[in-house]
Structures are given as C-alpha cells and as structure tokens.
Design an enzyme around this catalytic site. Structure first.
Site, PDB file in Angstrom:
ATOM      1  N   TRP A 165     -41.916 -27.234  71.516  1.00  0.00           N
ATOM      2  CA  TRP A 165     -43.029 -26.395  71.034  1.00  0.00           C
ATOM      3  C   TRP A 165     -44.203 -26.363  71.999  1.00  0.00           C
ATOM      4  O   TRP A 165     -45.109 -25.554  71.843  1.00  0.00           O
ATOM      5  CB  TRP A 165     -43.444 -26.815  69.620  1.00  0.00           C
ATOM      6  CG  TRP A 165     -42.356 -26.477  68.650  1.00  0.00           C
ATOM      7  CD1 TRP A 165     -41.726 -27.329  67.809  1.00  0.00           C
ATOM      8  CD2 TRP A 165     -41.727 -25.194  68.466  1.00  0.00           C
ATOM      9  NE1 TRP A 165     -40.745 -26.670  67.108  1.00  0.00           N
ATOM     10  CE2 TRP A 165     -40.721 -25.353  67.497  1.00  0.00           C
ATOM     11  CE3 TRP A 165     -41.896 -23.936  69.036  1.00  0.00           C
ATOM     12  CZ2 TRP A 165     -39.902 -24.309  67.080  1.00  0.00           C
ATOM     13  CZ3 TRP A 165     -41.078 -22.894  68.630  1.00  0.00           C
ATOM     14  CH2 TRP A 165     -40.106 -23.083  67.661  1.00  0.00           C
ATOM     15  N   PHE A 238     -35.908 -31.562  50.491  1.00  0.00           N
ATOM     16  CA  PHE A 238     -36.207 -30.181  50.083  1.00  0.00           C
ATOM     17  C   PHE A 238     -35.096 -29.530  49.265  1.00  0.00           C
ATOM     18  O   PHE A 238     -35.275 -28.442  48.735  1.00  0.00           O
ATOM     19  CB  PHE A 238     -36.681 -29.311  51.247  1.00  0.00           C
ATOM     20  CG  PHE A 238     -35.825 -29.264  52.496  1.00  0.00           C
ATOM     21  CD1 PHE A 238     -34.462 -29.069  52.443  1.00  0.00           C
ATOM     22  CD2 PHE A 238     -36.439 -29.347  53.747  1.00  0.00           C
ATOM     23  CE1 PHE A 238     -33.699 -28.986  53.602  1.00  0.00           C
ATOM     24  CE2 PHE A 238     -35.684 -29.272  54.923  1.00  0.00           C
ATOM     25  CZ  PHE A 238     -34.309 -29.094  54.844  1.00  0.00           C
ATOM     26  N   HIS A 256     -30.467 -23.340  60.630  1.00  0.00           N
ATOM     27  CA  HIS A 256     -29.274 -23.386  61.486  1.00  0.00           C
ATOM     28  C   HIS A 256     -28.533 -24.732  61.397  1.00  0.00           C
ATOM     29  O   HIS A 256     -27.458 -24.873  61.943  1.00  0.00           O
ATOM     30  CB  HIS A 256     -29.615 -23.011  62.944  1.00  0.00           C
ATOM     31  CG  HIS A 256     -30.223 -24.105  63.772  1.00  0.00           C
ATOM     32  ND1 HIS A 256     -30.126 -24.128  65.146  1.00  0.00           N
ATOM     33  CD2 HIS A 256     -30.961 -25.187  63.424  1.00  0.00           C
ATOM     34  CE1 HIS A 256     -30.767 -25.193  65.595  1.00  0.00           C
ATOM     35  NE2 HIS A 256     -31.277 -25.855  64.582  1.00  0.00           N
TER      36      HIS A 256
HETATM   37  C1  LIG Z   1     -33.825 -29.338  63.482  1.00  0.00           C
HETATM   38  S1  LIG Z   1     -35.210 -30.083  62.764  1.00  0.00           S
HETATM   39  C2  LIG Z   1     -36.475 -28.862  63.047  1.00  0.00           C
HETATM   40  C3  LIG Z   1     -37.842 -29.479  63.044  1.00  0.00           C
HETATM   41  C4  LIG Z   1     -39.010 -28.509  63.177  1.00  0.00           C
HETATM   42  N1  LIG Z   1     -39.032 -27.533  62.124  1.00  0.00           N
HETATM   43  C5  LIG Z   1     -38.993 -27.854  64.538  1.00  0.00           C
HETATM   44  O1  LIG Z   1     -38.710 -26.646  64.642  1.00  0.00           O
HETATM   45  O2  LIG Z   1     -39.266 -28.565  65.515  1.00  0.00           O
HETATM   46  C6  LIG Z   1     -34.933 -29.954  61.023  1.00  0.00           C
HETATM   47  C7  LIG Z   1     -35.938 -30.755  60.204  1.00  0.00           C
HETATM   48  O3  LIG Z   1     -35.544 -30.703  58.832  1.00  0.00           O
HETATM   49  C8  LIG Z   1     -35.698 -31.994  58.245  1.00  0.00           C
HETATM   50  N2  LIG Z   1     -34.775 -32.130  57.110  1.00  0.00           N
HETATM   51  C9  LIG Z   1     -33.415 -32.120  57.149  1.00  0.00           C
HETATM   52  N3  LIG Z   1     -32.903 -32.256  55.904  1.00  0.00           N
HETATM   53  C10 LIG Z   1     -33.974 -32.355  55.063  1.00  0.00           C
HETATM   54  C11 LIG Z   1     -34.099 -32.508  53.648  1.00  0.00           C
HETATM   55  N4  LIG Z   1     -33.017 -32.561  52.858  1.00  0.00           N
HETATM   56  N5  LIG Z   1     -35.343 -32.560  53.122  1.00  0.00           N
HETATM   57  C12 LIG Z   1     -36.453 -32.495  53.919  1.00  0.00           C
HETATM   58  N6  LIG Z   1     -36.397 -32.340  55.261  1.00  0.00           N
HETATM   59  C13 LIG Z   1     -35.165 -32.276  55.829  1.00  0.00           C
HETATM   60  C14 LIG Z   1     -35.353 -32.935  59.385  1.00  0.00           C
HETATM   61  O4  LIG Z   1     -35.851 -34.236  59.178  1.00  0.00           O
HETATM   62  C15 LIG Z   1     -35.983 -32.232  60.583  1.00  0.00           C
HETATM   63  O5  LIG Z   1     -37.320 -32.622  60.774  1.00  0.00           O
END
Ligand SMILES: C[S@@+](CC[C@H](N)C(=O)[O-])C[C@H]1O[C@@H](n2cnc3c(N)ncnc32)[C@H](O)[C@@H]1O
Length: 345
Positions: A165, A238, A256
């Site tokens: 970012w 979530f 994704h």
């Molecule tokens: C690929 S990362 C993307 C992070 C950020 N949005 C970015 O673009 O840099 C996906 C994010 O979703 C969170 N995540 C995955 N499963 C989740 C869940 N069940 N509840 C809450 N957060 C979750 C992960 O911890 C991670 O921070």
C-alpha cells in the site's frame, strides 16, 4: 513458422524455463545486502569489493551479480579495465531492504512461501485445493491459520500486506469520491494501511479496522499510532460476529481468498449492517472479462489456487456477488495494479 518466429519461440522457452529463479535471485541479492550496499555506496563497485563487504565468496557473488544484470536489477559499466556493478532504478526503489518503497516481504512471500507450495501445483490443479496442508505438519487448509500459527508468521504476513500500500493506496482510494461516506469500516483491514490513507485523504472520515483478534492486537502494537483517534479496532470473525455499522465497507484483497459462496455470505452480512445510502468498495486485481489478462491477475489466480480456496475474478463475477448480496449501482474503475468496484445499498 519462419526462422525468426522459431528463434523467438525458442528464446521464450529458455527464458521462461528459468523464470522460477527470478524471485529467488531478487530475494537472495536483497537478503545478502547487495542492493542496500550499492544504494548506500553511491558509486558502482567491483564484484570482489561487493563480496568482501558482504562476506561472501567472490566466485558466487559474481554469478549472482551477473544474473541480476541479466534481469536488469543491476547495471554494469567498464572502467579502468574493471567491471563495476550498480543498482538500476528498480533496485534502488523497491529491491533493497532499506529502499524507500521496498517490496522485500513480497519477494520473500514468492520466493519462499509460494515457491514451496508450487512444488505441488499439479496436485492443486487435480484437486482444486490449496496445498498448505502438504507442507510440513500443517493439517489446516486455511491459509490464515497456517500463516498466523506463530507470532513471527503473523508479523511477516502483515508486513507483506502493508508494504504494497506504500505504492497503491492513493490511487485506489481516489478511484471514487468517498467523501460522503464518513463512517468507514475496513473489513479484513489488517495493518490499517488503507485506513491511514483514507483518513489522510478524507478529513471527515473515521475508520474501524475489523480483523481477526490476533491481527487487531498486532496492528495496534506495531502498525497504527495510538495517537490516531480517527482509527479504531474491532476484533472478530467477519463470518460469525456482528459487523459494525458503517457508511462504507472496504473489502480489499479479501474476497479473493474465499470461495464464491463465502464471498456472497460476507457481502450479504455487510449489506445488512450497512447504513442506508452506504456502500461497499471492493479492491482486487480484476481479470479482463474475456480472461486475456492482465498477467498479474492470471498469475495471482494460480497463487490463490495454491494457498487459498479463492481466486481472481472478472467484473461480471463480482457483479453477480454484489447483486446477490443486495448492492446496486455497481461501478468499476481500473486504477493500474488493483481495480476498485463500488456497490451501493
Ligand atoms: C489478504 S489479507 C488483506 C489485508 C488488507 N485488506 C490489505 O489489502 O492489505 C485478508 C485479511 O482478512 C483477514 N481475515 C481473514 N479471515 C477473516 C475472518 N474470518 N474474520 C476477520 N478477518 C479475517 C485476514 O486476517 C487479513 O488481514
């Protein structure tokens, strides 16, 4: 095929045959300190000097430097009968660990994490399943469980998410005018990199970062300043826990990671929690509708196959999800590396 076309095809074949070494070459040179040394020395150096300063064999270092020249990470000049190596702009900007916009953790992820799993690419294609469970003793197929098992794994993943970012957050958050969404929730907001950019671009906004509890804790400790009162944290799952009410939900590089039905489930939960007139902003590498590219999305689709149950998708695939969840007035903007899709409640 004429002789020129055949020569071109052969050149492609031999180049691509060794392409798996590219992230290894970049990471090795970065880890050994080649790019930082050349950036800080301000003048090109011989391979013997570089080897001496970095404590490697001159024989091995020369091979590594020549490969870096081949891929244009380094450049060479001849002076006083000596070959001198210097960084290209690419190395100065992104490849040194101390480069201002370093992509070191992204290299490490490709050269180590993805590389290991790529040994099982054929299995992944046969099974349509991520290959994390084949590596070491990890039984989970959940990417996050695998990465977050250790504090160091979690920190490394967060650094990887964060550094990207530095390059793209401005264009992505400027793709649409978000000023009429004062209450923002970054769902899967990780280190708060987008949250930080959002409050700097939109002075009337406040952002809640919603992520897994361990991510939120690490984000608070290491990534977001405690002085920043316009950013708050919300730890939870979530898919299960209540979603904080907001005018805008950001979902960046998160859909994704998940299979289609999970994406619709999550978007439906966001739609329910969303204030009337609000919306959702999806940020992803989006495939062209006819699947001709872009290459980054095609390659990342394969990476996602190796490590998650998700994939990269076309605009119409995202439209189907958004419609199923109840979002309308869907608009998409291409912003370069990532695209932005806005849906309204
Ligand atoms: C690929 S990362 C993307 C992070 C950020 N949005 C970015 O673009 O840099 C996906 C994010 O979703 C969170 N995540 C995955 N499963 C989740 C869940 N069940 N509840 C809450 N957060 C979750 C992960 O911890 C991670 O921070």
């Amino acid at each position: 095929m004429n002789a020129t076309e055949e020569a071109e095809a052969l050149k492609m074949l031999f180049r691509n045959q060794h392409a798996f070494l590219i992230p290894k070459i970049m990471l090795t040179a970065s880890d050994l300190g080649v790019f930082d040394l050349l950036m800080e020395s301000k003048e090109p150096l011989t391979s013997v000097t570089i080897a001496e300063r970095l404590g490697t064999s001159p024989f091995g270092m020369e091979r590594l430097l020549d490969a870096c020249v081949g891929y244009k990470f380094l450049q060479v000049e001849r002076k006083d009968n000596q070959t001198l190596y210097g960084n290209t702009n690419l190395a100065n900007l992104y490849l040194g660990k101390r480069s201002p916009r370093t992509q070191y953790y992204s290299l490490k992820f490709s050269a180590e994490f993805t590389y290991m799993r790529a040994q099982h690419l054929a299995d992944a294609v046969r099974e349509g399943e991520p290959q994390t469970y084949r590596i070491n003793d990890i039984s989970t197929r959940n990417f996050y469980e695998a990465f977050y098992r250790t504090e160091s794994g979690l920190r490394e993943f967060m650094k990887l998410m964060h550094e990207m970012w530095r390059l793209w957050s401005g264009v992505v958050l400027n793709a649409f005018d978000l000023s009429h969404f004062p209450l923002v929730c970054d769902v899967g907001g990780c280190t708060g990199a987008l949250a930080n950019k959002c409050i700097s671009l939109y002075p009337n906004s406040t952002v809640t970062i919603f992520d897994l509890p361990e991510v939120v804790e690490t984000g608070k400790k290491h990534f977001v300043s405690s002085e920043e009162h316009r950013i708050t944290f919300h730890g939870g799952d979530f898919f299960k826990d209540p979603i904080p009410e907001a005018d805008l939900y950001i979902l960046s590089r998160t859909l994704h990671c998940f299979a289609d039905e999970k994406c619709v489930q999550l978007l439906t939960r966001l739609h329910k929690a969303c204030k009337p007139g609000g919306g959702v902003l999806i940020v992803e590498r989006v495939l062209n509708e006819d699947r001709t590219g872009p290459l980054e999305a095609q390659i990342y689709g394969l990476v996602m196959l190796l490590i998650t149950q998700g994939k990269e998708r076309t605009p119409s695939e995202y439209n189907v999800f958004l419609n199923a969840a109840g979002f309308k007035e869907i608009q998409q903007k291409k912003t370069g590396h990532f695209d932005a899709i806005l849906g309204r409640k």
